[in-house]
Scaffold this motif. Sequence first.
Motif, PDB file in Angstrom:
ATOM      1  N   ASP A  56       1.514   5.887  -5.348  1.00 42.66           N
ATOM      2  CA  ASP A  56       2.381   4.782  -5.724  1.00 42.66           C
ATOM      3  C   ASP A  56       2.721   3.952  -4.494  1.00 42.66           C
ATOM      4  O   ASP A  56       2.307   4.273  -3.385  1.00 42.66           O
ATOM      5  N   ASP A  57       3.453   2.850  -4.693  1.00 43.90           N
ATOM      6  CA  ASP A  57       3.776   1.976  -3.561  1.00 43.90           C
ATOM      7  C   ASP A  57       4.678   2.676  -2.551  1.00 43.90           C
ATOM      8  O   ASP A  57       4.569   2.457  -1.348  1.00 43.90           O
ATOM      9  N   CYS A  58       5.599   3.480  -3.067  1.00 47.49           N
ATOM     10  CA  CYS A  58       6.489   4.268  -2.215  1.00 47.49           C
ATOM     11  C   CYS A  58       6.510   5.692  -2.758  1.00 47.49           C
ATOM     12  O   CYS A  58       6.234   5.919  -3.928  1.00 47.49           O
ATOM     13  N   ASP A  66       6.454  -3.138  -0.634  1.00 50.50           N
ATOM     14  CA  ASP A  66       6.314  -1.861  -1.347  1.00 50.50           C
ATOM     15  C   ASP A  66       7.636  -1.426  -1.970  1.00 50.50           C
ATOM     16  O   ASP A  66       7.661  -0.846  -3.055  1.00 50.50           O
ATOM     17  N   ILE A  67       8.742  -1.673  -1.271  1.00 46.49           N
ATOM     18  CA  ILE A  67      10.065  -1.352  -1.831  1.00 46.49           C
ATOM     19  C   ILE A  67      10.318  -2.234  -3.058  1.00 46.49           C
ATOM     20  O   ILE A  67      10.799  -1.765  -4.098  1.00 46.49           O
ATOM     21  N   MET A  96       0.839  -1.192   0.000  1.00 45.01           N
ATOM     22  CA  MET A  96       0.000   0.000   0.000  1.00 45.01           C
ATOM     23  C   MET A  96       0.873   1.242   0.000  1.00 45.01           C
ATOM     24  O   MET A  96       0.894   2.010  -0.912  1.00 45.01           O
ATOM     25  N   GLY A  97       1.604   1.371   1.077  1.00 39.25           N
ATOM     26  CA  GLY A  97       2.571   2.435   1.143  1.00 39.25           C
ATOM     27  C   GLY A  97       1.939   3.796   1.051  1.00 39.25           C
ATOM     28  O   GLY A  97       1.132   4.179   1.882  1.00 39.25           O
ATOM     29  N   ALA A 129       8.145  -3.436  -5.042  1.00 39.95           N
ATOM     30  CA  ALA A 129       7.268  -3.004  -6.140  1.00 39.95           C
ATOM     31  C   ALA A 129       7.808  -1.780  -6.874  1.00 39.95           C
ATOM     32  O   ALA A 129       7.314  -1.436  -7.953  1.00 39.95           O
ATOM     33  N   MET A 130       8.803  -1.091  -6.305  1.00 42.32           N
ATOM     34  CA  MET A 130       9.442   0.039  -6.990  1.00 42.32           C
ATOM     35  C   MET A 130      10.746  -0.416  -7.660  1.00 42.32           C
ATOM     36  O   MET A 130      11.435   0.388  -8.277  1.00 42.32           O
ATOM     37  N   ASP A 176       2.613  -4.042  -5.834  1.00 43.44           N
ATOM     38  CA  ASP A 176       2.558  -5.320  -5.119  1.00 43.44           C
ATOM     39  C   ASP A 176       1.106  -5.669  -4.831  1.00 43.44           C
ATOM     40  O   ASP A 176       0.254  -4.784  -4.669  1.00 43.44           O
TER      41      ASP A 176
END
Lengths: 347, 347
Positions: A55-57, B102-103, A1-2, B105-106, B241
């Motif tokens: 975004d995720d991060c 999440d990391i 989610m982030g 996914a980037m 993710d």
Amino acid sequence: MGTCYGNQQATAGPLTWPGPVLYIGSALPLAEKALIARIRRQAHPSRRVLAGIGDDCAVLRIPPGHEALVTTDFSLEGIHFRRGWHSAKAIGHRCLTRGLSDIAAMGGDPVAAFLSLALPGSLPQKWVNGFMRGLLDLADKFGVSLAGGDTAESPHGVLADIVVLGSVPRGKAILRSGAKPGDGIYVSGQLGGSTAALQQMRKHPKRKLNPKDFPRHFFPEPRLVLGRMLREKGLASAMIDLSDGLSTDLVHICAESRVGAELQAEAIPVATIGKPAREVARHFALHGGEDYELLFTVPRGQRVPSQIAAVPITQIGRITRGRNIILRDQTGVRRELVAQGWEHFRG
Amino acid sequence: MGTCYGNQQATAGPLTWPGPVLYIGSALPLAEKALIARIRRQAHPSRRVLAGIGDDCAVLRIPPGHEALVTTDFSLEGIHFRRGWHSAKAIGHRCLTRGLSDIAAMGGDPVAAFLSLALPGSLPQKWVNGFMRGLLDLADKFGVSLAGGDTAESPHGVLADIVVLGSVPRGKAILRSGAKPGDGIYVSGQLGGSTAALQQMRKHPKRKLNPKDFPRHFFPEPRLVLGRMLREKGLASAMIDLSDGLSTDLVHICAESRVGAELQAEAIPVATIGKPAREVARHFALHGGEDYELLFTVPRGQRVPSQIAAVPITQIGRITRGRNIILRDQTGVRRELVAQGWEHFRG
């Protein structure tokens, strides 16, 4: 989610999602849409925040030659605030101050904030708007982007966790561990005002205090400019922000620096309230928390102005070779000062 | 307070501090001392973490030419986990997985984690030890330092917020917004296994599941190596993710990329459980969350191996010009796929 401010996979039984307060993309009432639009606008203009909410991060740029600073702080209903005592706006403001004050205590510059926010289903949207306004107004004031976070349903009360990412030139962060015997001990502003407000609310739980009478409690400004100037001038050898109370936070500096301290009781600047101004109880200044002033040490022989960045600076003692913290009164009597920050206000 | 794992100024009435679980410096039973010693050891060896637990902020180095990634994720008792269903170790592991995923996914590398943890006064220390063991074992496995956080008393249940700071070479973060019409849609691993576990616990709340039968639910490994390889090979044009479920997370990619998608129903890899292995319900694979697999798009014409970093990779569809997400079954019948991630499991 982030940083998505999005959905939430629910592990628990029946869920009453709080009308996804910050959920981007669902059918939202206008107030929420406006709020989210404001958050996303906030998240983008910064040249340091390359990707934010959505975004995720978050993707952020730390300036070349700088190190990253990270701090996280809870603001939990019933522990750090009460909705009956504090306005939504004050709670949002105080939430971000907790993080920014930690950046100030390192001599750093804030880059971006991240908010994890869990809300009970019954919470009015108006409260959320007030909370976000308090938080975002302070963020605007210091040029901090809200670049992400997380949302969830809360099982009980409002739960917030604020994360602040900052930067500081390489090797220049002012740590707690740099104090040396002989260094002067200094404090910004006046102490005890925040706890005095707390005490009055405890005594008269139904009487509303005027936030203007207790600005350091309801809308404390983080000492970011002061912290940065102390770093730029190379004045402070060690620094901490006063969140837990002087007696407790000085212990942290002494423990990390492996030194002791001697304070002059009458030198400690005690906050005043009311008109005509009267000093708050001295033990609030010694042990009360949440003043968000800076406590720092300066090598002997360095001149310290009586005011920096429009904040009064007061020498209150000196670092010693021992490991104890001694409080010396006007008559010269010395006694050991025992840390009693939050514990003091336990009962 | 920041990374101090220290005191807490209490705003609320009577406090029953949970026997300061992570409080450094007070008189602690051996188990807690050992735990803190482990956390502080963890925080220091990294060449990226210059100052960790014990200061107002952690000080960290982002490698030259890299950008910072930040993600925050709540793990709240009763919302994201139940103490009766999940062991303390699994809860700690899952808490950190949320951030690391999440990391991944980037396409980034994790640098350090920060844990804000609020605990009810009645919680046994043994539970805290188990939680920290689950979290730190996973951190060790991926070389992530626990560099700070915050502790507080919880007004209700265990409340954790995990923050992960990562890094990625400048301009190389894989965003959700990069998908183009014609790109293939790919997914790692199998889907629906985590929700299948949840469903069994809902049906038989008193029967304990064996975590080994549902590894993606109890001890999901974040797909960090896969995410990094996809970035290094320049394969993925967009990535997310799978925390909320395929139908919901694909909407995020499509919304941020302003595209649509068409999925082949029979291509979606459905998780299996038991011996002999049987597939979980197909709608768990479509809508169930918390599989922590990666969903990504690849430009047309690029060859994608059937396995990357020992994880099976499956093409499940293609990005389209429209704005809808279409599910096409074996017989060629096309219907719109409606996002129903967490909402599906609401009642």
